[in-house]
Design a protein around this motif. Structure first.
Motif, PDB file in Angstrom:
ATOM      1  N   GLU A   1      53.447  48.803  37.831  1.00  0.00           N
ATOM      2  CA  GLU A   1      53.900  47.814  36.636  1.00  0.00           C
ATOM      3  C   GLU A   1      53.176  46.505  36.739  1.00  0.00           C
ATOM      4  O   GLU A   1      52.645  45.969  35.955  1.00  0.00           O
TER       5      GLU A   1
ATOM      6  N   ALA B   1      49.309  46.682  36.457  1.00  0.00           N
ATOM      7  CA  ALA B   1      49.195  46.966  34.985  1.00  0.00           C
ATOM      8  C   ALA B   1      48.986  45.628  33.980  1.00  0.00           C
ATOM      9  O   ALA B   1      48.259  45.407  33.299  1.00  0.00           O
ATOM     10  N   GLU B   2      50.175  44.905  34.304  1.00  0.00           N
ATOM     11  CA  GLU B   2      50.338  43.748  33.715  1.00  0.00           C
ATOM     12  C   GLU B   2      49.339  42.474  34.196  1.00  0.00           C
ATOM     13  O   GLU B   2      48.904  41.975  33.484  1.00  0.00           O
TER      14      GLU B   2
ATOM     15  N   GLU C   1      46.190  43.367  35.394  1.00  0.00           N
ATOM     16  CA  GLU C   1      45.067  43.755  34.520  1.00  0.00           C
ATOM     17  C   GLU C   1      44.888  43.510  33.042  1.00  0.00           C
ATOM     18  O   GLU C   1      43.757  43.149  32.486  1.00  0.00           O
ATOM     19  N   ARG C   2      46.048  43.445  32.289  1.00  0.00           N
ATOM     20  CA  ARG C   2      45.955  43.024  30.886  1.00  0.00           C
ATOM     21  C   ARG C   2      46.012  41.451  30.849  1.00  0.00           C
ATOM     22  O   ARG C   2      45.222  41.123  29.919  1.00  0.00           O
ATOM     23  N   ASN C   3      46.591  40.644  31.793  1.00  0.00           N
ATOM     24  CA  ASN C   3      46.799  39.282  31.391  1.00  0.00           C
ATOM     25  C   ASN C   3      46.103  38.358  32.254  1.00  0.00           C
ATOM     26  O   ASN C   3      46.214  37.276  32.076  1.00  0.00           O
TER      27      ASN C   3
END
Length: 148
Positions: A47, A50-51, A53-55
């Motif tokens: 998780e 994923a965060e 990679e997004r932000n």
């Protein structure tokens, strides 16, 4: 030093150096220091990844961590040869496994830390140079023997 202890050592040095230099490392950035796809070390690491990679900008993060690693090692090496040996041991141990922090370690300290690929490339280049040298010797010997 095993790879886990080496990784813990490097992470501790990055976090401490960030605090000394007052460089902000978010919780996500700190947790990403633990990231590996081989054997997850934190329960929520996927998780977190994923965060991240997004932000986050991975290149910017890697530059920041590599600079912190370099500065921490410089700071540690000056007063203490024992601490420098710890760095060498940690760098040798961590390169044996696939950890995200290794990307920053290689960026900070150069390609000489490439696990076995760097050594193999160097060996290949040596063999190619020897081969070219031998071919030149044969050509020169041939030219010399036909010239006399």
């Amino acid at each position: 030093m095993n790879a886990l202890a080496a990784k813990q050592f490097l992470i501790a040095r990055v976090i401490e150096e960030a605090e000394l230099q007052q460089v902000l490392l978010s919780d996500v950035e700190k947790k990403m220091l633990y990231f590996t796809e081989v054997h997850p070390s934190l329960p929520d690491i996927y998780e977190i990844n994923a965060e991240f990679e997004r932000n986050y900008d991975a290149a910017e993060y890697e530059d920041k961590v590599a600079a912190l690693l370099r500065n921490a090692r410089d700071r540690d090496s000056r007063p203490s040869p024992v601490r420098e040996q710890e760095w060498k041991d940690a760098l040798d141990a961590v390169k044996k496994e696939d950890h995200y922090i290794l990307v920053m370690v290689r960026q900070a300290f150069g390609v000489g830390l490439a696990a076995s690929g760097g050594k193999r490339l160097r060996d290949l280049l040596i063999y190619v140079a020897i081969g070219v040298g031998l071919v030149l010797i044969v050509i020169l010997a041939s030219m010399w023997s036909t010239g006399h």
